[in-house]
Design an enzyme around this catalytic site. Sequence first.
Site, short mmCIF file in Angstrom:
data_model
loop_
_atom_site.label_atom_id
_atom_site.label_comp_id
_atom_site.label_asym_id
_atom_site.label_seq_id
_atom_site.Cartn_x
_atom_site.Cartn_y
_atom_site.Cartn_z
CG ASP A 104 43.39 53.07 14.88
OD1 ASP A 104 43.42 52.39 15.93
OD2 ASP A 104 43.78 54.25 14.83
CE LYS A 135 48.39 40.62 24.55
NZ LYS A 135 48.21 40.79 23.07
N GLY A 180 55.73 34.13 26.09
CA GLY A 180 56.65 34.69 27.08
C GLY A 180 57.35 35.91 26.53
#
Length: 343
Positions: free
Chosen positions: A67, A175, A202
């Site tokens: 995790d 991100k 993308g």
Amino acid sequence: MEKKNSCCKVCVTGGAGYIGSWLVKKLLEKQYTVHATLKNLKDESKVGLLRSLPNANSTRLVLFEADIYNPDEFEKAIQGCEFVFHVATPMHHSVGSNKYKNVTEAAVASAKSIAKFCAKSGTVRRLIYTASVVAASPIKDCGSGFMDFMDETLWTPLNVSFPYCDLHKDYLQSKTLTEQEILSYGHQKIGGGLEVVSLACGLVGGRDTLLSFTPLTVAVLISQLTNNANFYKSLKYMEELLGKIPVIHLDDVCEAHIFCMENNQPMNGRFLCASSFVSTSEIATYYLQNYPQLRPKQEYLDGPKREIKWASTKLIDKGFVYKYDINMILDDSITCARRMGDI
Ligand SMILES: NC(=O)c1ccc[n+]([C@@H]2O[C@H](COP(=O)([O-])OP(=O)(O)OC[C@H]3O[C@@H](n4cnc5c(N)ncnc54)[C@H](OP(=O)(O)O)[C@@H]3O)[C@@H](O)[C@H]2O)c1
């Protein structure tokens, strides 16, 4: 470039997700031994999905529970591997966590641990991170418009405001900061010789998937045909963040990951990964011309028409060849959604 066909061991974090599971399938087909991590090994549907793959016997495919909110759990899966693909990303904050206060903290901490385990393993040569183009926006720092190009030199300014900016704020931050953190380990001093590649992909579409539902990003790509307002907002979010939308086929995404692994030259740093850079109105035009029976609304043609050049050539310069253009990606995404009963 030297092709590997040995039973070299590779690790894929997030092995049961949309991209992760297709990557695992391809790696098994290419005779690699795969250590795949899942958040929860008790999730029979995800374990079953991977176990049903050709070549997925217990020697060739070893499953690990790990995790992102417990980064130490990744160490066992990384041990003995030559290459590590870090694909997993938490999409939503685990509210029960008292260790991290949001997804960004958890994602950055796990990226740090994964890079450290790779560096100390003595076996891992290259760590390949599945990044996102959302971290490479050409939007100007002041928020007033876009630069006229998009390439690997750009980093999204995180405090800038733009239409729909509240939609995927956590994902954008997570991100961007995770990619920056993981790339810092590609430097000799910190990573001790480890090569780190980030593939900033993308929006992914395509025909195939091991999942039993239309993958989220495929649903976003076809939102002008399903008239799903939430998915269409996500498409507009991408356009308002990036000027236009970088798009790539699932098959090309996975091949690009494998290319970055098999490339025998030293490889480090950031690579944008998309075969097309299109506006929402160009997508709408294609649907209107080629799928009139699905009655896409005329209003989708009204989107912005921006002159921004896709200036990323790094991956192609290394020798990678994209197989799917935008028309093929849209056709295949429609086929996928039809198979799932969503069109
Ligand atoms: N699809 C796209 O258009 C696109 C574009 C650019 C970049 N990416 C990147 O590609 C990667 C995969 O995305 P995807 O589209 O395949 O999405 P996905 O199907 O939702 O996959 C997400 C993966 O992350 C794992 N994960 C989530 N929370 C976790 C946690 N707390 N601990 C461990 N693992 C966790 C999931 O594992 P379980 O299945 O075990 O829960 C799943 O395998 C992500 O890093 C994403 O940012 C995707």
